[in-house]
Structure formats: structure tokens, C-alpha cells
Design an enzyme around this catalytic site. Sequence first.
Site, mmCIF file in Angstrom:
data_model
loop_
_atom_site.group_PDB
_atom_site.id
_atom_site.type_symbol
_atom_site.label_atom_id
_atom_site.label_comp_id
_atom_site.label_asym_id
_atom_site.label_seq_id
_atom_site.Cartn_x
_atom_site.Cartn_y
_atom_site.Cartn_z
ATOM 1 N N HIS A 135 -13.078 -15.643 -36.260
ATOM 2 C CA HIS A 135 -14.541 -15.741 -36.354
ATOM 3 C C HIS A 135 -14.960 -17.195 -36.627
ATOM 4 O O HIS A 135 -15.908 -17.696 -36.031
ATOM 5 C CB HIS A 135 -15.072 -14.890 -37.517
ATOM 6 N N LYS A 145 -16.579 2.569 -40.125
ATOM 7 C CA LYS A 145 -16.452 3.480 -41.260
ATOM 8 C C LYS A 145 -15.462 2.986 -42.309
ATOM 9 O O LYS A 145 -15.590 3.268 -43.484
ATOM 10 C CB LYS A 145 -16.024 4.859 -40.753
ATOM 11 N N ARG A 190 -11.337 -12.021 -26.858
ATOM 12 C CA ARG A 190 -9.902 -12.100 -27.138
ATOM 13 C C ARG A 190 -9.181 -11.698 -25.862
ATOM 14 O O ARG A 190 -9.457 -12.241 -24.811
ATOM 15 C CB ARG A 190 -9.546 -11.209 -28.325
ATOM 16 N N SER A 232 -10.406 -8.295 -37.500
ATOM 17 C CA SER A 232 -10.630 -7.873 -38.892
ATOM 18 C C SER A 232 -9.904 -6.561 -39.164
ATOM 19 O O SER A 232 -9.337 -6.355 -40.233
ATOM 20 C CB SER A 232 -12.118 -7.672 -39.151
HETATM 21 P P1 ADP Z 1 -13.660 -7.602 -35.198
HETATM 22 O O1 ADP Z 1 -13.803 -7.289 -33.725
HETATM 23 O O2 ADP Z 1 -12.563 -8.556 -35.525
HETATM 24 O O3 ADP Z 1 -13.692 -6.406 -36.079
HETATM 25 P P2 ADP Z 1 -16.468 -8.333 -35.343
HETATM 26 O O4 ADP Z 1 -17.009 -7.020 -34.947
HETATM 27 O O5 ADP Z 1 -17.016 -8.907 -36.581
HETATM 28 O O6 ADP Z 1 -14.916 -8.392 -35.606
HETATM 29 O O7 ADP Z 1 -16.574 -9.332 -34.126
HETATM 30 C C1 ADP Z 1 -17.689 -10.119 -33.886
HETATM 31 C C2 ADP Z 1 -17.449 -10.979 -32.671
HETATM 32 O O8 ADP Z 1 -16.395 -11.887 -32.936
HETATM 33 C C3 ADP Z 1 -17.033 -10.226 -31.408
HETATM 34 O O9 ADP Z 1 -17.602 -10.890 -30.295
HETATM 35 C C4 ADP Z 1 -15.547 -10.387 -31.387
HETATM 36 O O10 ADP Z 1 -15.028 -10.273 -30.083
HETATM 37 C C5 ADP Z 1 -15.413 -11.798 -31.924
HETATM 38 N N1 ADP Z 1 -14.100 -12.062 -32.498
HETATM 39 C C6 ADP Z 1 -13.540 -11.494 -33.566
HETATM 40 N N2 ADP Z 1 -12.294 -11.995 -33.786
HETATM 41 C C7 ADP Z 1 -12.075 -12.904 -32.803
HETATM 42 C C8 ADP Z 1 -10.977 -13.760 -32.451
HETATM 43 N N3 ADP Z 1 -9.857 -13.749 -33.136
HETATM 44 N N4 ADP Z 1 -11.112 -14.557 -31.368
HETATM 45 C C9 ADP Z 1 -12.246 -14.549 -30.643
HETATM 46 N N5 ADP Z 1 -13.313 -13.775 -30.909
HETATM 47 C C10 ADP Z 1 -13.234 -12.967 -31.975
#
Ligand code: ADP
Length: 186
Positions: free
Chosen positions: A33, A57, A111, A149
Amino acid sequence: MAATAAQKRRKMANNSPRIGLYPGSFDPPTNGHLDIIRRATRVVNKLIVGVAINPSKDAMFTLEERIQIVRDEIAAINQGLTAKVEVRSLEGLLMHYARNVGASCIIRGLRAVSDFDYEFQMTGMNARIAPEIETVFLMASENHQFISSRLVKEVGILGGDISSFVSPRVARMLKKRIAERNAATR
Ligand code: ADP
């Protein structure tokens, strides 16, 4: 010929400073992030990190905690990011929220191919709802690309080493939260 509402909005978006909205759960924020946040600030003048009110959840942290953790992470990077990045809670329909905050683009991280299908559908729907707002995809650096995450939480719960996926501060908070949860269910 009179400009349509969409044309007027597009014109306004072109004339104003470029504001990007990066939505997500950030439960917790990972190095992936933060990599995307850093990259996004090179593309927009101002970045709003929108922390979703309803995470999945299996959420570890409350909305207030997640907002504070993202703020602290950004302050810790301290590469002039604090001036450009604002962290807020995100509620309601993403594109309505984006319009309300004056965003001209949505920032998403990509990703592996696994993200593509979902993002493809979501971007298509969002473009119908707010055609004047573009979605911009950024990729994290190679060593951050596989981090999610969800997996960080899973590894943490099973007692694995998460130090290369999140900051030391987040690792400490996550360990503490997992210990609290374990104690509560014992
Ligand atoms: P996660 O998918 O890790 O649970 P989020 O829902 O908070 O996290 O993701 C928010 C945004 O950040 C999404 O667009 C997700 O694809 C991107 N994101 C999360 N982790 C990465 C990463 N390691 N590399 C690139 N983008 C990421």
C-alpha cells in the site's frame, strides 16, 4: 450546442489540480500500500487515501485505528508525503464519494493477474457511474507485489514473520491485536 453535464464535469476536472482517490480497507496498511501511495503522489497533486468504513469480515482494526495507522505510516515515511496526502474515511458509493471530494482519478494497485478480473469489472461499472473520473492502475515494486493484508494477517495469526511485509510499527500493532484476540477467546 449546450454542454452536457458530463462535458461540464470533464472540463472542470481538467482545469482543477489533479486530485487522486486511493480507496481500500488498509487492514492493516502494508509495504505494498505504501509503495502505491508513494507512486501515486508522483501522478497527482493531492492524494486522498479513502479508508473504507466496512472492511472484510475478518477485520483486525477498527475504522479509527486504520485511519490513524495509515496517517502514522505516511508521517513515518516523511518524504514530503504528509503535505500531499490526506487520509479520510470513505463511505457510500465510491464514485459519488470521488465526485464529492473533487477527485479526477481513482488510484488502484495491481498485483498479479488475480486482481485483474475484479478490477476490470469494477472499473467498467465505475466508468458508467462517473465517466469523467479515470481509474489509474499502478504496480508496486517487484518485492512488494505479492503482499496482501489478508495474507499478512494469516501469517501473523499463525506466528510467522511478517517483518518484510509491513513496517515495524504495524507488525507490533498486529502482534498485539492477535495476542488480545487469542486471550479473549481462551
Ligand atoms: P488488500 O487487497 O491487501 O486487502 P485493500 O483492499 O486495502 O488491500 O487494497 C486497496 C488497494 O491497494 C487495491 O487496489 C489493491 O489492489 C491495492 N494493493 C494492496 N496491496 C498491494 C500490493 N502489494 N501491490 C499493489 N497494490 C496493492
